[in-house]
Write a protein that holds these residues in place. Structure first.
Motif, short mmCIF file in Angstrom:
data_model
loop_
_atom_site.label_atom_id
_atom_site.label_comp_id
_atom_site.label_asym_id
_atom_site.label_seq_id
_atom_site.Cartn_x
_atom_site.Cartn_y
_atom_site.Cartn_z
N LEU A 114 36.02 21.17 16.17
CA LEU A 114 37.48 20.70 17.14
C LEU A 114 37.23 21.10 18.31
N LEU A 115 35.90 22.59 18.47
CA LEU A 115 36.25 23.14 19.37
C LEU A 115 35.37 22.06 20.17
N VAL A 116 33.64 21.98 19.52
CA VAL A 116 32.21 21.46 20.05
C VAL A 116 33.57 19.99 20.26
N VAL A 117 34.32 19.46 19.37
CA VAL A 117 35.22 17.41 19.99
C VAL A 117 35.43 18.24 21.33
N MET A 118 36.34 19.28 21.61
CA MET A 118 37.41 20.34 22.90
C MET A 118 35.95 19.54 24.23
N SER A 119 35.15 20.64 23.95
CA SER A 119 34.01 20.89 24.77
C SER A 119 33.85 19.20 25.71
N GLU A 120 33.11 18.52 24.07
CA GLU A 120 32.71 17.34 24.53
C GLU A 120 33.62 16.27 25.62
N GLN A 121 34.86 16.47 25.16
CA GLN A 121 35.57 15.77 25.73
C GLN A 121 36.42 16.32 26.95
N GLY A 122 35.94 17.47 27.75
CA GLY A 122 36.94 18.11 28.30
C GLY A 122 38.23 18.72 28.22
N VAL A 123 37.92 18.96 27.59
CA VAL A 123 39.62 19.13 27.35
C VAL A 123 40.28 20.75 26.56
N SER A 124 41.56 21.27 27.37
CA SER A 124 41.17 22.80 26.76
C SER A 124 42.48 23.20 25.24
N ASP A 125 42.69 21.98 24.79
CA ASP A 125 43.85 21.79 23.63
C ASP A 125 44.02 21.04 22.86
N LEU A 126 44.22 21.29 21.62
CA LEU A 126 43.96 20.28 20.44
C LEU A 126 45.08 18.89 20.55
N SER A 127 45.88 18.53 21.18
CA SER A 127 46.61 18.28 21.25
C SER A 127 46.05 16.89 22.56
N SER A 128 45.01 17.01 23.49
CA SER A 128 44.47 15.91 24.24
C SER A 128 43.17 15.62 24.04
N ILE A 129 42.78 16.07 22.47
CA ILE A 129 41.23 15.25 22.01
C ILE A 129 42.15 13.71 22.01
N GLU A 130 41.72 12.37 22.15
CA GLU A 130 41.59 11.55 21.94
C GLU A 130 40.27 11.09 20.93
N ARG A 131 41.42 10.54 19.66
CA ARG A 131 41.11 10.34 18.62
C ARG A 131 39.48 9.81 18.25
N ASP A 132 39.78 8.25 19.27
CA ASP A 132 39.73 6.71 19.55
C ASP A 132 37.89 7.26 20.32
N ALA A 133 38.29 8.87 20.59
CA ALA A 133 36.60 8.69 21.73
C ALA A 133 35.49 9.73 20.73
N ILE A 134 35.70 9.47 19.61
CA ILE A 134 35.05 10.79 18.77
C ILE A 134 34.32 10.55 18.50
N VAL A 135 32.65 10.15 18.58
CA VAL A 135 31.87 9.88 17.92
C VAL A 135 31.64 9.89 16.82
N ASP A 136 31.27 8.94 15.62
CA ASP A 136 31.28 8.59 14.45
C ASP A 136 29.59 8.75 14.02
N LEU A 137 29.69 10.43 13.51
CA LEU A 137 28.17 10.46 13.00
C LEU A 137 27.35 9.44 12.48
N TRP A 138 27.71 8.65 12.31
CA TRP A 138 26.99 7.35 11.36
C TRP A 138 26.41 6.38 12.70
N ASP A 139 27.24 6.38 14.10
CA ASP A 139 26.83 5.78 15.34
C ASP A 139 25.49 6.46 15.60
N GLN A 140 25.42 7.61 15.75
CA GLN A 140 24.54 7.99 16.42
C GLN A 140 22.51 7.66 15.74
N ASP A 141 22.23 7.27 16.29
CA ASP A 141 20.83 7.09 16.12
C ASP A 141 19.83 8.46 16.57
N THR A 142 19.09 8.79 15.75
CA THR A 142 18.96 10.58 16.11
C THR A 142 16.82 10.38 16.31
#
Length: 390
Positions: free
Chosen positions: A314-342
């Motif tokens: 959750l802390l990583v997601v907050m940092s990636e989205q530039g928000v300071s509290d959990l309620s501000s996380i945008e669920r739709d903006a969380i990148v699915d692990l399987w959608d990231q080609d490495t």
């Protein structure tokens, strides 16, 4: 045929930095050149770096003398920890200076003899230690992310190709364990769910050393084993996903979680690395983020481990989205692990490994699977550093 992809004969090979193999194959002249290059690099960098670190250590020491410890105990502890880390680096750099002189002296002694392989090998071993430390030091200066200094939990999950994905996931597990060994550390396989095929359905490795997260964050995403770039009838793609979670080594995250937001369940254990205890599975309902733990010795310990992993994610997601509290996380903006080609690992027409995030390509598949992934790690660290500066 496609079904024989993972039984394709990949000849075993030792690490490119296997000292015995390098010594035998490169020959005396090449080894001397390698030693000379490393010593020259050490002589150019070590004194400057040592002076810089000593000046920073003195500056921090003076700052601590002027600071009132009782004003902010937490910050005081952080400053003391940084001062101690700086002192360790200074001591290591001083030791490095001795190793550089030793390598020079041993090489010169070897040259007085016609062919003194023992001395040349000794000097080469010293030069490897010098090069390894300088590489790690330079990397640490690139890693400035908020969680880079922490350890890492690396989670591997097999794709949906059954036996073939499970064998591929097991090969990735071996690759990361070998990588850690080459850095002088140990990767602790905390959880491992084996399959009847001889592969694994999932595994979790913990790397309990500083900057492990910064080193490995670029590994996050899908790793594809491909039979060929050409989409013929024999073309086959086998997937496994890698997740990387910060592992807080000295402090535990105090991120508050509402119990009403947590969906907790206990599943039958399939972990074969320890005692049989229930798998603790936790989902954070507002974000949909899920974690689990099965590698500890009790249900309570697994619950605490899972909670810490959830907080870290959750802390990583907050940092990636530039928000300071959990309620501000945008669920739709969380990148699915399987959608990231490495990365793509190709068997034909040549055993090529291509990193899709940095564009780096290595022509030796066997070497990469043997744990030699530092070129990818360094390239991603440089890319992140350049992006942050820009």
């Amino acid at each position: 045929t496609p079904t024989h992809l993972l039984s394709y004969p990949i000849r075993s090979s030792h690490s490119i930095d296997d000292k015995d193999r390098v010594f035998k194959q490169l020959g005396t002249f090449a080894l001397r050149k390698k030693i000379e290059d490393t010593v020259l690099r050490g002589e150019m960098l070590a004194p400057t770096v040592l002076q810089l670190e000593e000046e920073m250590s003195v500056w921090r020491d003076e700052k601590m003398r002027d600071y009132n410890y009782w004003d902010d105990p937490v910050k005081s502890n952080e400053m003391l920890a940084k001062l101690a880390d700086r002192a360790k680096v200074v001591d290591t750099l001083k030791d490095l200076a001795y190793k550089i002189e030793d390598a020079k002296l041993i090489k010169e002694l070897a040259e007085t003899d016609a062919v003194n392989y023992g001395l040349i090998k000794q000097a080469y071993n010293a030069s490897v230690d010098i090069s390894k430390f300088l590489d790690q030091y330079e990397m640490s200066k690139l890693l400035k992310g908020p969680f880079d200094i922490h350890g890492a939990s690396l989670v591997i999950k097999a794709g949906d190709k059954g036996i073939y994905s499970e064998i591929w996931a097991e090969r990735l597990l071996s690759m990361y364990v070998k990588w850690a060994e080459k850095q002088g550390y140990k990767g602790r396989v905390l959880e491992k769910c084996s399959s009847n095929s001889g592969g694994i359905k999932s595994a979790t490795i913990e790397f309990e050393f500083k900057y492990a997260y910064g080193f490995l964050i670029g590994e996050r995403g899908v790793h594809r084993m491909m039979s060929s770039l050409e989409k013929t009838s024999f073309h086959e793609v086998i997937l496994a996903a890698v997740d990387v979670i910060p592992l807080f080594l000295e402090t535990i995250s105090d991120l508050p979680l509402d119990d009403n937001d947590l969906i907790m369940s206990y599943l039958p254990s399939e972990n074969d690395t320890g005692p049989i205890v229930p798998v603790v599975h936790i989902q954070h309902a507002p974000t949909g983020i899920c974690v689990q733990s099965s590698g500890e010795r009790s249900k309570f310990a697994n619950k605490m481990k899972a909670l810490n992993r959830l907080k870290a994610k959750l802390l990583v997601v907050m940092s990636e989205q530039g928000v300071s509290d959990l309620s501000s996380i945008e669920r739709d903006a969380i990148v699915d692990l399987w959608d990231q080609d490495t990365r793509r690992y190709m068997l034909q027409p040549s055993k090529l490994v291509e990193d899709l995030k940095t564009g780096v390509q290595l022509p030796d598949l066997n070497s990469v699977l043997d744990g030699n992934i530092n070129p990818f790690i360094a390239a991603y660290a440089s890319l992140r550093h350049a992006t942050e500066k820009g």
